[in-house]
Design a protein around this motif. Structure first.
Motif, PDB file in Angstrom:
ATOM      1  N   VAL A  18       0.837  -1.197   0.000  1.00  0.00           N
ATOM      2  CA  VAL A  18       0.000   0.000   0.000  1.00  0.00           C
ATOM      3  C   VAL A  18       0.876   1.253   0.000  1.00  0.00           C
ATOM      4  CG1 VAL A  18      -1.805   1.294   1.205  1.00  0.00           C
ATOM      5  CG2 VAL A  18      -1.810  -1.212   1.267  1.00  0.00           C
ATOM      6  N   GLU A  19       0.510   2.217  -0.845  1.00  0.00           N
ATOM      7  CA  GLU A  19       1.185   3.521  -0.865  1.00  0.00           C
ATOM      8  C   GLU A  19       0.447   4.481   0.062  1.00  0.00           C
ATOM      9  OE1 GLU A  19       2.245   6.980  -4.168  1.00  0.00           O
ATOM     10  OE2 GLU A  19       2.235   4.859  -4.745  1.00  0.00           O
ATOM     11  N   ILE A  20       1.220   5.247   0.858  1.00  0.00           N
ATOM     12  CA  ILE A  20       0.582   6.152   1.829  1.00  0.00           C
ATOM     13  C   ILE A  20       1.165   7.563   1.837  1.00  0.00           C
ATOM     14  CG2 ILE A  20      -0.112   4.291   3.373  1.00  0.00           C
ATOM     15  CD1 ILE A  20       2.279   5.445   5.180  1.00  0.00           C
ATOM     16  N   GLY A  21       2.023   7.900   0.879  1.00  0.00           N
ATOM     17  CA  GLY A  21       2.569   9.250   0.859  1.00  0.00           C
ATOM     18  C   GLY A  21       3.419   9.547   2.081  1.00  0.00           C
ATOM     19  N   HIS A  22       3.152  10.692   2.711  1.00  0.00           N
ATOM     20  CA  HIS A  22       3.979  11.150   3.840  1.00  0.00           C
ATOM     21  C   HIS A  22       3.373  10.797   5.198  1.00  0.00           C
ATOM     22  CE1 HIS A  22       6.772  13.468   1.321  1.00  0.00           C
ATOM     23  NE2 HIS A  22       5.707  13.755   0.580  1.00  0.00           N
ATOM     24  N   ASN A  23       2.598   9.735   5.261  1.00  0.00           N
ATOM     25  CA  ASN A  23       1.862   9.418   6.486  1.00  0.00           C
ATOM     26  C   ASN A  23       2.501   8.322   7.335  1.00  0.00           C
ATOM     27  OD1 ASN A  23      -0.183  11.277   5.853  1.00  0.00           O
ATOM     28  ND2 ASN A  23      -1.251   9.787   4.588  1.00  0.00           N
ATOM     29  N   ARG A  24       3.768   8.048   7.127  1.00  0.00           N
ATOM     30  CA  ARG A  24       4.405   6.925   7.828  1.00  0.00           C
ATOM     31  C   ARG A  24       4.310   7.056   9.346  1.00  0.00           C
ATOM     32  NH1 ARG A  24      10.511   4.393   6.949  1.00  0.00           N
ATOM     33  NH2 ARG A  24      10.537   3.114   8.842  1.00  0.00           N
ATOM     34  N   ASP A  25       4.669   8.199   9.886  1.00  0.00           N
ATOM     35  CA  ASP A  25       4.690   8.355  11.341  1.00  0.00           C
ATOM     36  C   ASP A  25       3.309   8.158  11.945  1.00  0.00           C
ATOM     37  OD1 ASP A  25       7.379   8.827  11.210  1.00  0.00           O
ATOM     38  OD2 ASP A  25       7.219  11.012  11.401  1.00  0.00           O
ATOM     39  N   VAL A  26       2.296   8.722  11.296  1.00  0.00           N
ATOM     40  CA  VAL A  26       0.929   8.590  11.797  1.00  0.00           C
ATOM     41  C   VAL A  26       0.476   7.136  11.723  1.00  0.00           C
ATOM     42  CG1 VAL A  26      -1.464   9.326  11.470  1.00  0.00           C
ATOM     43  CG2 VAL A  26       0.405  10.952  11.099  1.00  0.00           C
ATOM     44  N   LEU A  45       9.338  -0.170   1.770  1.00  0.00           N
ATOM     45  CA  LEU A  45      10.034  -0.499   0.535  1.00  0.00           C
ATOM     46  C   LEU A  45      10.785   0.712  -0.007  1.00  0.00           C
ATOM     47  CD1 LEU A  45       7.197  -2.607  -1.110  1.00  0.00           C
ATOM     48  CD2 LEU A  45       9.151  -3.422   0.217  1.00  0.00           C
ATOM     49  N   ASP A  46      11.987   0.467  -0.497  1.00  0.00           N
ATOM     50  CA  ASP A  46      12.823   1.551  -1.017  1.00  0.00           C
ATOM     51  C   ASP A  46      12.305   2.033  -2.372  1.00  0.00           C
ATOM     52  OD1 ASP A  46      14.605   1.557   1.107  1.00  0.00           O
ATOM     53  OD2 ASP A  46      15.853  -0.001   0.212  1.00  0.00           O
ATOM     54  N   THR A  47      12.191   3.347  -2.501  1.00  0.00           N
ATOM     55  CA  THR A  47      11.862   3.970  -3.786  1.00  0.00           C
ATOM     56  C   THR A  47      12.878   5.067  -4.065  1.00  0.00           C
ATOM     57  OG1 THR A  47      10.441   5.733  -2.914  1.00  0.00           O
ATOM     58  CG2 THR A  47       9.419   3.567  -3.273  1.00  0.00           C
ATOM     59  N   ALA A  48      12.810   5.636  -5.247  1.00  0.00           N
ATOM     60  CA  ALA A  48      13.758   6.683  -5.617  1.00  0.00           C
ATOM     61  C   ALA A  48      13.666   7.889  -4.694  1.00  0.00           C
ATOM     62  CB  ALA A  48      13.521   7.104  -7.070  1.00  0.00           C
ATOM     63  N   SER A  49      12.508   8.094  -4.089  1.00  0.00           N
ATOM     64  CA  SER A  49      12.306   9.255  -3.206  1.00  0.00           C
ATOM     65  C   SER A  49      12.468   8.921  -1.729  1.00  0.00           C
ATOM     66  CB  SER A  49      10.904   9.842  -3.445  1.00  0.00           C
ATOM     67  OG  SER A  49      10.778  10.309  -4.766  1.00  0.00           O
ATOM     68  N   GLY A  50      12.816   7.677  -1.408  1.00  0.00           N
ATOM     69  CA  GLY A  50      12.986   7.313  -0.011  1.00  0.00           C
ATOM     70  C   GLY A  50      12.264   6.031   0.327  1.00  0.00           C
ATOM     71  N   ASP A  51      12.308   5.662   1.613  1.00  0.00           N
ATOM     72  CA  ASP A  51      11.762   4.371   2.028  1.00  0.00           C
ATOM     73  C   ASP A  51      10.545   4.513   2.927  1.00  0.00           C
ATOM     74  OD1 ASP A  51      12.878   5.311   4.334  1.00  0.00           O
ATOM     75  OD2 ASP A  51      14.155   3.562   4.714  1.00  0.00           O
ATOM     76  N   GLY A  52       9.853   5.635   2.864  1.00  0.00           N
ATOM     77  CA  GLY A  52       8.733   5.839   3.765  1.00  0.00           C
ATOM     78  C   GLY A  52       7.390   6.027   3.095  1.00  0.00           C
ATOM     79  N   PHE A  53       7.266   5.619   1.836  1.00  0.00           N
ATOM     80  CA  PHE A  53       6.059   5.928   1.082  1.00  0.00           C
ATOM     81  C   PHE A  53       5.194   4.719   0.757  1.00  0.00           C
ATOM     82  CE2 PHE A  53       9.317   9.094  -0.011  1.00  0.00           C
ATOM     83  CZ  PHE A  53       8.697  10.234   0.465  1.00  0.00           C
ATOM     84  N   VAL A  54       5.760   3.537   0.799  1.00  0.00           N
ATOM     85  CA  VAL A  54       5.031   2.313   0.479  1.00  0.00           C
ATOM     86  C   VAL A  54       5.368   1.255   1.523  1.00  0.00           C
ATOM     87  CG1 VAL A  54       4.606   0.503  -1.228  1.00  0.00           C
ATOM     88  CG2 VAL A  54       5.144   2.824  -1.992  1.00  0.00           C
ATOM     89  N   PHE A  55       4.339   0.638   2.102  1.00  0.00           N
ATOM     90  CA  PHE A  55       4.610  -0.424   3.062  1.00  0.00           C
ATOM     91  C   PHE A  55       4.158  -1.769   2.532  1.00  0.00           C
ATOM     92  CE2 PHE A  55       0.296   0.846   4.527  1.00  0.00           C
ATOM     93  CZ  PHE A  55      -0.339  -0.399   4.564  1.00  0.00           C
TER      94      PHE A  55
END
Length: 302
Positions: free
Chosen positions: A259-267, A280-290
């Motif tokens: 699931v993709e969640i944008g910038h909502n990892r902490d919440v 999962l690692d993406t070009a923009s970082g590892d906090g956008f898809v779990f």
């Protein structure tokens, strides 16, 4: 201004210069495939003229017909003055090398999950592509991720669900364009409701995940997209919660939820402290898809 442009612009170079100037003056937001006025203008002009998108130089000095100038000036005006996303003006959007039809009935395709499918980044959890026989794409929109799923997992039958009949009409065009009607079933309904009783080896979703404060501050470009494809409650996680809370019943043993969640990892992590989210690692970082497996969900009581 635009009437004078129609009278005096004559080459692709002329129109390109005019477009870049107007885009810079208009203070456009670039979030649908490019990140600057020049690249946006190049793509818009070449796509409108039905020219190869990777070959600007040979056409720069090409003289345009009056009808072509009129067409280019009009799309430049709509992009600059109305902030209409370029994808809606050209009726196409790209994910990697895949082109999709798009219009205002659905969100402009963009997803970190596409990048993960291109790079076979699910391999540690899905050892071999042929092990995926059933796959589900929730909130499919234009159908782009369902099509990428079918391509990445050639032995899989794919169900693609969306609550918007309009979006599914767009998805139907794309599924037909890729000749995948025998492998992708488009289903109208709310998340898991149309697939009650079914189970899958892989479930993916790029759901709405913009929180309420961010919805109030969206650039004008995004306001041309359907609201229901963007916002998801006060903290942006209303739909994501439904996915997490219900997914295990629809997953086979060792089945995977992505699931993709944008910038909502902490919440999200604060809401589900019992879950061992794999980011999962993406070009923009590892906090956008779990990623979660059925076993991870079950062990957490979900």
């Amino acid at each position: 201004m635009y009437e004078a442009a129609r009278q005096h612009l004559s080459t692709v170079r002329d129109c390109l210069r005019f477009a870049v100037s107007r885009f810079n003056e208009a203070g456009l937001f670039y979030g649908h495939g490019t990140d600057n006025a020049f690249d946006e203008a190049v793509y818009l002009l070449l796509a409108t003229l039905k020219l190869p998108l990777d070959k600007l130089e040979p056409f720069l000095e090409a003289r345009l017909l009056p009808s072509e100038v009129d067409k280019l000036v009009e799309v430049i005006r709509k992009r600059a003055d109305e902030h209409i996303p370029t994808a809606y003006l050209t009726k196409e959007a790209w994910l990697g090398e895949y082109k999709f039809y798009v219009d205002e009935r659905t969100i402009v395709p963009r997803s970190f999950i596409a990048e993960l499918l291109f790079n076979e980044a699910l391999e540690p959890w899905i050892e071999h592509a042929e092990l995926v026989h059933r796959a589900l794409d929730l909130c499919t929109g234009s159908g782009c991720l369902a099509i990428l799923l079918a391509d990445a997992f050639p032995d899989a039958q794919v169900d693609a669900v969306d609550l918007s009949p309009d979006a599914l009409d767009v998805a139907e065009i794309n599924v037909a364009d890729y000749h995948l009607g025998d492998r992708i079933d488009l289903l109208d309904g709310d998340l898991f409701e149309p697939v009650t009783g079914e189970v899958y080896d892989l479930i993916i979703s790029n759901p709405p995940y913009v929180d309420a404060p961010s919805m109030d501050e969206l650039p004008e470009e995004y306001r041309h997209e359907p609201d229901m494809a963007l916002g998801s409650g006060e903290d942006g996680l209303d739909i994501t919660r439904k996915l997490i809370d219900n997914a295990s019943a629809f997953l086979n043993p060792r089945g995977v939820l992505v699931v993709e969640i944008g910038h909502n990892r902490d919440v999200l992590e604060a809401a589900y402290p019992q879950l061992p989210f794999v980011w999962l690692d993406t070009a923009s970082g590892d906090g956008f898809v779990f990623l979660l497996t059925r076993e991870m969900l079950a062990d957490a009581g979900l």
